[in-house]
Design a protein around this motif. Sequence first.
Motif, mmCIF file in Angstrom:
data_model
loop_
_atom_site.group_PDB
_atom_site.id
_atom_site.type_symbol
_atom_site.label_atom_id
_atom_site.label_comp_id
_atom_site.label_asym_id
_atom_site.label_seq_id
_atom_site.Cartn_x
_atom_site.Cartn_y
_atom_site.Cartn_z
ATOM 1 N N ILE A 1 0.573 -14.787 22.430
ATOM 2 C CA ILE A 1 1.824 -15.009 23.169
ATOM 3 C C ILE A 1 2.618 -16.144 22.540
ATOM 4 C CG2 ILE A 1 2.752 -15.876 25.360
ATOM 5 C CD1 ILE A 1 0.568 -14.268 26.756
ATOM 6 N N LYS A 2 1.929 -17.224 22.214
ATOM 7 C CA LYS A 2 2.608 -18.387 21.630
ATOM 8 C C LYS A 2 3.234 -18.029 20.284
ATOM 9 C CE LYS A 2 1.787 -23.174 20.142
ATOM 10 N NZ LYS A 2 0.785 -24.253 20.011
ATOM 11 N N GLN B 1 19.091 -23.488 27.581
ATOM 12 C CA GLN B 1 18.694 -23.663 28.973
ATOM 13 C C GLN B 1 18.039 -25.011 29.230
ATOM 14 O OE1 GLN B 1 17.002 -20.028 31.075
ATOM 15 N NE2 GLN B 1 16.692 -19.501 28.949
ATOM 16 N N SER B 2 17.370 -25.549 28.223
ATOM 17 C CA SER B 2 16.619 -26.788 28.415
ATOM 18 C C SER B 2 17.516 -27.980 28.708
ATOM 19 C CB SER B 2 15.784 -27.078 27.172
ATOM 20 O OG SER B 2 16.616 -27.481 26.093
ATOM 21 N N THR B 3 18.805 -27.883 28.295
ATOM 22 C CA THR B 3 19.788 -28.982 28.386
ATOM 23 C C THR B 3 19.436 -30.127 27.450
ATOM 24 O OG1 THR B 3 18.706 -30.219 30.176
ATOM 25 C CG2 THR B 3 20.212 -28.428 30.827
ATOM 26 N N LEU B 4 18.424 -29.931 26.585
ATOM 27 C CA LEU B 4 18.050 -30.970 25.629
ATOM 28 C C LEU B 4 18.606 -30.686 24.239
ATOM 29 C CD1 LEU B 4 14.325 -31.505 26.700
ATOM 30 C CD2 LEU B 4 16.331 -32.796 27.393
ATOM 31 N N GLY B 5 19.224 -29.527 24.080
ATOM 32 C CA GLY B 5 19.840 -29.197 22.795
ATOM 33 C C GLY B 5 18.816 -28.837 21.724
ATOM 34 N N VAL B 6 19.206 -29.051 20.462
ATOM 35 C CA VAL B 6 18.389 -28.637 19.321
ATOM 36 C C VAL B 6 17.053 -29.366 19.283
ATOM 37 C CG1 VAL B 6 18.535 -28.086 16.874
ATOM 38 C CG2 VAL B 6 20.593 -28.579 18.115
ATOM 39 N N SER B 7 16.985 -30.561 19.854
ATOM 40 C CA SER B 7 15.747 -31.328 19.833
ATOM 41 C C SER B 7 14.613 -30.602 20.554
ATOM 42 C CB SER B 7 15.958 -32.703 20.477
ATOM 43 O OG SER B 7 16.314 -32.558 21.850
ATOM 44 N N PHE B 8 14.959 -29.646 21.409
ATOM 45 C CA PHE B 8 13.931 -28.934 22.160
ATOM 46 C C PHE B 8 13.093 -28.033 21.250
ATOM 47 C CE2 PHE B 8 12.481 -25.608 25.193
ATOM 48 C CZ PHE B 8 11.756 -26.433 26.028
ATOM 49 N N ILE B 9 13.651 -27.658 20.081
ATOM 50 C CA ILE B 9 12.920 -26.803 19.145
ATOM 51 C C ILE B 9 11.591 -27.451 18.752
ATOM 52 C CG2 ILE B 9 12.906 -25.946 16.753
ATOM 53 C CD1 ILE B 9 14.459 -24.127 18.412
ATOM 54 N N SER B 10 11.640 -28.747 18.409
ATOM 55 C CA SER B 10 10.423 -29.435 17.977
ATOM 56 C C SER B 10 9.440 -29.623 19.129
ATOM 57 C CB SER B 10 10.776 -30.804 17.379
ATOM 58 O OG SER B 10 11.429 -31.617 18.351
ATOM 59 N N LEU C 1 9.007 -27.352 21.530
ATOM 60 C CA LEU C 1 8.640 -26.048 22.077
ATOM 61 C C LEU C 1 7.149 -25.713 21.928
ATOM 62 C CD1 LEU C 1 9.802 -23.729 23.615
ATOM 63 C CD2 LEU C 1 10.558 -22.697 21.486
ATOM 64 N N PRO C 2 6.506 -25.920 20.759
ATOM 65 C CA PRO C 2 5.077 -25.584 20.660
ATOM 66 C C PRO C 2 4.228 -26.298 21.708
ATOM 67 C CG PRO C 2 5.998 -25.941 18.485
ATOM 68 C CD PRO C 2 7.052 -26.368 19.453
ATOM 69 N N ASP D 1 2.106 -24.721 24.996
ATOM 70 C CA ASP D 1 0.695 -25.005 25.304
ATOM 71 C C ASP D 1 0.541 -25.432 26.763
ATOM 72 O OD1 ASP D 1 -0.161 -24.404 22.768
ATOM 73 O OD2 ASP D 1 -0.018 -26.467 22.032
ATOM 74 N N LYS D 2 1.438 -26.285 27.231
ATOM 75 C CA LYS D 2 1.369 -26.749 28.620
ATOM 76 C C LYS D 2 1.638 -25.598 29.594
ATOM 77 C CE LYS D 2 2.697 -31.566 27.699
ATOM 78 N NZ LYS D 2 3.674 -32.647 27.961
ATOM 79 N N PHE D 3 2.574 -24.728 29.218
ATOM 80 C CA PHE D 3 2.888 -23.564 30.064
ATOM 81 C C PHE D 3 1.671 -22.652 30.199
ATOM 82 C CE2 PHE D 3 4.084 -19.020 29.422
ATOM 83 C CZ PHE D 3 4.404 -18.733 30.741
ATOM 84 N N ILE D 4 1.018 -22.359 29.068
ATOM 85 C CA ILE D 4 -0.156 -21.477 29.084
ATOM 86 C C ILE D 4 -1.286 -22.116 29.881
ATOM 87 C CG2 ILE D 4 -1.957 -20.482 27.618
ATOM 88 C CD1 ILE D 4 0.236 -20.093 25.465
#
Length: 239
Positions: free
Chosen positions: A157-158, A174-183, A185-186, A190-193
Amino acid sequence: MDKNSILLYLSDYEPVKDFSLEEKGMLFDAIFEYASTGSTNNLPPVVLLAFKFFRMHIDENNKKWNEIKTKRIEAGSKGGKQKAASAKQNLANLANAKDAKQSQANLAVNVNDNVNVNDTLSLTLSHLVESANESVSESESVNEREEANKVFNPQSIKEQLLSDETWKESVCMQSTLGVSFISMLPDQLDKFIAYIVSIGEERSISNISDAKRRFTYWWQNHGRKEVQDENKQVYTVPN
């Protein structure tokens, strides 16, 4: 297109609620144009980015709808063939019962415990109904076993989510954090799973679309707050 509806989620509004009325109008028009014709006009960059997120939902829902429609057609075809076969068998059973009744009349044997041909026919039909019910129950049991054997694969899934560039663009918005959210995301995946496993709902995610929808809900209700709490700074007044 023979599908005359589209499905939108309340969570879709969060990324675009600050758009101007003009931008919202362009987005609204683009969504319905794409759902109706499969294409859309040129859009400003910010509206185009938002539209990609809606387009992803539309495509996923259309795919599910087409799969369901195909299964219903196949089931209807099988059901029609089965009804024809059953009708043919019933006619054969009735013919056999009629022959049995005629033979019994020809023999003209006085027997105290006469067996009524109608009883024979009723027993035959009852046997047919019982056999059909057993077949349905067996089929349902197989489907339940197949459903229960679905495996929740966190790593798969990840990897699929991280390889979906369109989805990553939408969650960043959606995160409202912008491009910085890409880094981030992994680690957030993990926290979501881990959260899904902790509440015992692994089987609620049977495909990648379920994972995307559940991650969006988790981020809005859990992940975002955790990140905000981690980023809080504590200030102390010097002596």
